[in-house]
Motif scaffolding. Structure first.
Motif, PDB file in Angstrom:
ATOM      1  N   UNK A 287     128.816 -26.091 -62.340  1.00  0.00           N
ATOM      2  CA  UNK A 287     127.773 -25.610 -61.415  1.00  0.00           C
ATOM      3  C   UNK A 287     126.544 -25.171 -62.189  1.00  0.00           C
ATOM      4  N   UNK A 288     126.761 -24.514 -63.322  1.00  0.00           N
ATOM      5  CA  UNK A 288     125.635 -24.000 -64.093  1.00  0.00           C
ATOM      6  C   UNK A 288     124.819 -25.111 -64.744  1.00  0.00           C
TER       7      UNK A 288
ATOM      8  N   UNK B 129     124.843 -13.016 -69.622  1.00  0.00           N
ATOM      9  CA  UNK B 129     125.002 -14.171 -70.517  1.00  0.00           C
ATOM     10  C   UNK B 129     124.190 -15.360 -70.030  1.00  0.00           C
ATOM     11  N   UNK B 130     124.126 -15.588 -68.721  1.00  0.00           N
ATOM     12  CA  UNK B 130     123.339 -16.683 -68.153  1.00  0.00           C
ATOM     13  C   UNK B 130     121.835 -16.410 -68.182  1.00  0.00           C
ATOM     14  N   UNK B 131     121.470 -15.146 -68.388  1.00  0.00           N
ATOM     15  CA  UNK B 131     120.055 -14.811 -68.385  1.00  0.00           C
ATOM     16  C   UNK B 131     119.505 -14.499 -67.004  1.00  0.00           C
TER      17      UNK B 131
ATOM     18  N   UNK C 222     117.750 -19.561 -62.181  1.00  0.00           N
ATOM     19  CA  UNK C 222     118.509 -18.306 -62.150  1.00  0.00           C
ATOM     20  C   UNK C 222     119.400 -18.242 -60.914  1.00  0.00           C
ATOM     21  N   UNK C 223     118.893 -18.785 -59.783  1.00  0.00           N
ATOM     22  CA  UNK C 223     119.709 -18.823 -58.577  1.00  0.00           C
ATOM     23  C   UNK C 223     120.928 -19.700 -58.745  1.00  0.00           C
ATOM     24  N   UNK C 224     120.759 -20.811 -59.449  1.00  0.00           N
ATOM     25  CA  UNK C 224     121.894 -21.687 -59.729  1.00  0.00           C
ATOM     26  C   UNK C 224     122.935 -20.948 -60.575  1.00  0.00           C
ATOM     27  N   UNK C 225     122.464 -20.207 -61.565  1.00  0.00           N
ATOM     28  CA  UNK C 225     123.382 -19.432 -62.394  1.00  0.00           C
ATOM     29  C   UNK C 225     124.078 -18.331 -61.573  1.00  0.00           C
ATOM     30  N   UNK C 226     123.367 -17.763 -60.625  1.00  0.00           N
ATOM     31  CA  UNK C 226     123.984 -16.753 -59.748  1.00  0.00           C
ATOM     32  C   UNK C 226     125.086 -17.386 -58.909  1.00  0.00           C
TER      33      UNK C 226
END
Length: 543
Positions: free
Chosen positions: A26-27, A73-75, A38-42
C-alpha cells in the motif's frame, strides 16, 4: 502440547509478516489522484493496525504503540512528539479517572451490593429474576467497565441459579472443565469452556440469565460516556478531528434512551421467545440473593465515603452539562468559572475551562479517594492500561488520516454514491456494517478502525441531512459507535460475551442462536431509534 504452541507462534509470525507485506504494498503503490503521499502512508498504517487488531496477532495495546512509530517512520509526522500527542488527549484522563473510581467501588463491594439488592427485591418470577440481573448489570456497566461488570455478575448469577436448577447441570460442566489439563486451560480458556459445555444440558433459565448478563453489560455501557471503550473512542476522535466535544450530560441524553428501550426488548426476546424459563418457583433464588447480601454486612465507613465521592462525582458530571440552563442565573464571571467560556473568571484571567468540566471533575475525584483514606496508590493504578494505550493509538491514527486528507479522499471516492440516499438507509447500512465487523473482532478494535472513517465520510452527507458538515459527521460516527455495543452472536465480539461463554456453562450454539436473532432485530431497532433521536432529541443537545 508443545507442537500446538509452536504452531500458534508460527501462525502469528506468518500473519504479522503478511501484514508487513500488505503495508509495504500500500505504501509503495502508485498514489491515487487526489490523495497525498502522506495520506497514502496513513492508509498503509491503518491497514497495518487494522489487520493486527482484527486478527489479534498482537495485543490491542501493543499494536496501538506501533502506530506512532510507523507514522513517524513513514514521515507522516516530522517527529515522534507530534505522533504521540494522541496519548495525552484529555479524554484519556477521564477514563483513567473512571477506571480508578470503579476500582474503589469494587474494593468495597458496592457494585455487588447493588446487584444483590435488585435481585432480592425484583426476582419474584423466573423472568423477573433474569430481568433483575440484567437491570443490575446494565446499571453497573454504565459506571464500571462492562468487562469488570460481567466478570463480577457472572458468578453471582451462577450462584443464584444453583438454588433454582440445582447443582447437577452446573457441576457436570464444571467437572468436565476440571478434568482438562491445566496447560490447555491456561492456553485456551474458550476451548475448555466449549468442551465443558458439551457435557451438560443447560436449562432455558440458565441460558437466558447468562446471555442476559452478557448482553446487559454491553447495552448498559452505551448509557454513559465512560461505560464502554467505543464511547471513549468516539468522544476522543471527535474532539481530535473536528474540535467537537460531547459532554457527559449530552451523552446521557443520547445513551440512556437507547438503554431504556433496547434492554427491555432484549430481555423480552430472551425470556419469552428464545429461551423462555421452564421453571415457575424462584423463591430459593431470591433467598440466596438475600443471604449473599446479608453476608456482605453493613457498608464500612470507608465504603460509605467512596459511595459519597462517587455520587458527588456523577452528580457534578451531570451538572456540568447543564450550563446553558444555569448560567443565565449567575454572574458572568461565576458562570465562566463553573462552566467555562472566553470571559473573565473569578480568578481574573480571561478564558477558563470550567471547574465543572467533566474531565476536571473526574480527575479531582482521585485525590478525594486518597484524602478520604479509602484507596492506596497501588490500588488506584491497577486498571486496564491496555485500553488506555489503545485510545491513544486510535487518536494518533485518526489524526494522521484527517491531517493528510486521507479520510476526505475516501469519502469522495468510496461513499459519494450514497450521499443522496435516504438517511434511514445510510444509518441502517452503518449499523449493519459495524455489527457485522464487531462479530469478527472486538467492539473496541472495530471502533478504533471505523469511527475515524465515519467521521471523515460523515461530512459528505451534510446536504442529505440538512446539517453542517461537522454535525453530519458527529451523527454518522455516533451511530457507528453505538452499534459497536450490539454484537451478540459470538464470544469474540465483546468482552462480556467472552466472559459468560468462558464460564463453561453455556454452549456456543446457544449464544449464536440468540445472538443472530438479536442482531437482526437490533439492526432494525437501532436504525429507527437513532433516526428518531436524530430528528427530535439530538438537534437540541449535539448542535
Amino acid at each position: 502440547m508443545i507442537q500446538s504452541r509452536l504452531s500458534g507462534s508460527q501462525t502469528r509470525l506468518l500473519v504479522f509478516a503478511l501484514t508487513l507485506v500488505g503495508t509495504a504494498l500500500i505504501a509503495t503503490a502508485p498514489t491515487p489522484a487526489g490523495l497525498s503521499l502522506q495520506g497514502q502512508y496513513a492508509f498503509a498504517t491503518m491497514f497495518f493496525a487494522g489487520v493486527l487488531w482484527v486478527t489479534g496477532v498482537l495485543p490491542l495495546a501493543v499494536t496501538a504503540l506501533c502506530i506512532p512509530v510507523l507514522l513517524t517512520a513513514f514521515g507522516v509526522y516530522a517527529d515522534l512528539d507530534a505522533a504521540l500527542t494522541g496519548f495525552a488527549d484529555h479524554l484519556i484522563f477521564l477514563f483513567i479517572a473512571g477506571f480508578m473510581l470503579a476500582n474503589a467501588l469494587q474494593k468495597y463491594d458496592i457494585d455487588r451490593r447493588i446487584a444483590l439488592w435488585l435481585m432480592s427485591r425484583l426476582g419474584t418470577s423466573p423472568r423477573r429474576l433474569v430481568g433483575s440481573v440484567m437491570i443490575g448489570t446494565a446499571f453497573l456497566s454504565m459506571w464500571v467497565s462492562n468487562t469488570a461488570t460481567a466478570a463480577m455478575m457472572t458468578p453471582i448469577a451462577l450462584g443464584v441459579l444453583t438454588q433454582v436448577v440445582g447443582n447437577e447441570g452446573l457441576e457436570a460442566a464444571a467437572a468436565s472443565a476440571d478434568d482438562v489439563d491445566a496447560d490447555i486451560a491456561a492456553d485456551g480458556a474458550g476451548a475448555v469452556a466449549a468442551d465443558a459445555a458439551d457435557t451438560g444440558e443447560f436449562s432455558n433459565l440458565q441460558v437466558s440469565m447468562l446471555l442476559g448478563t452478557a448482553y446487559a453489560a454491553s447495552v448498559g455501557g452505551v448509557g454513559t460516556l465512560i461505560g464502554t471503550p467505543p464511547n471513549a473512542i468516539l468522544a476522543s476522535q471527535l474532539n481530535e478531528l473536528l474540535g467537537y466535544e460531547i459532554g457527559f450530560a449530552q451523552w446521557l441524553a443520547i445513551g440512556v434512551p437507547i438503554v431504556v428501550i433496547t434492554l427491555p426488548l432484549v430481555w423480552y426476546l430472551l425470556t419469552y421467545h428464545l429461551y423462555p424459563p421452564q421453571i415457575t418457583n424462584v423463591e430459593a433464588a431470591r433467598e440466596q440473593a438475600t443471604e449473599y447480601l446479608e453476608n456482605e454486612g453493613s457498608l464500612s465507613a470507608r465504603g460509605r465515603r467512596v459511595a459519597v465521592i462517587f455520587a458527588v462525582t456523577a452528580g457534578l458530571w451531570v451538572l456540568g452539562g447543564l450550563g446553558d440552563l444555569i448560567s443565565p442565573g449567575l454572574s458572568d464571571s461565576v458562570a465562566v468559572t463553573l462552566f467555562g467560556g472566553d470571559g473573565a473568571s473569578v480568578f481574573g484571567p480571561e478564558g477558563h475551562q470550567g471547574l465543572l468540566y467533566y474531565v476536571m471533575v473526574g480527575m479531582a475525584a482521585i485525590p478525594a479517594l486518597v484524602l478520604s483514606d479509602t484507596m492506596e496508590w497501588d490500588e488506584l493504578v491497577d486498571i486496564d492500561w491496555g485500553t488506555i494505550l489503545l485510545f491513544g493509538g486510535g487518536i494518533a491514527l485518526a489524526d494522521a488520516l484527517a491531517s493528510t486528507g486521507a479520510t476526505g479522499w475516501l469519502a469522495d471516492t468510496v461513499f459519494s454514491s450514497l450521499t443522496s440516499a435516504p438517511i434511514v438507509l445510510v444509518v441502517g447500512i452503518t449499523v449493519l456494517l459495524v455489527i457485522f465487523l464487531t462479530e469478527m473482532t472486538s467492539n473496541t478494535a472495530t471502533s478504533a478502525i471505523i469511527v475515524p472513517l465515519l467521521i471523515g465520510v460523515g461530512g459528505g452527507f451534510a446536504a442529505t441531512l440538512g446539517l453542517s458538515e461537522i454535525a453530519a459527521a458527529v451523527f454518522l460516527a455516533t451511530s457507528g459507535a453505538i452499534a459497536a455495543s450490539f454484537a451478540f452472536a459470538l464470544p469474540v465480539a465483546t468482552p462480556p460475551n467472552a466472559i459468560v461463554f468462558g464460564s463453561g456453562y453455556l454452549k456456543q450454539e446457544q449464544m449464536m442462536r440468540a445472538g443472530i436473532a438479536l442482531n437482526v432485530v437490533m439492526t432494525a431497532v437501532l436504525t429507527g431509534l437513532i433516526w428518531l433521536l436524530f430528528k427530535f432529541v439530538w438537534p437540541a443537545i449535539l448542535w
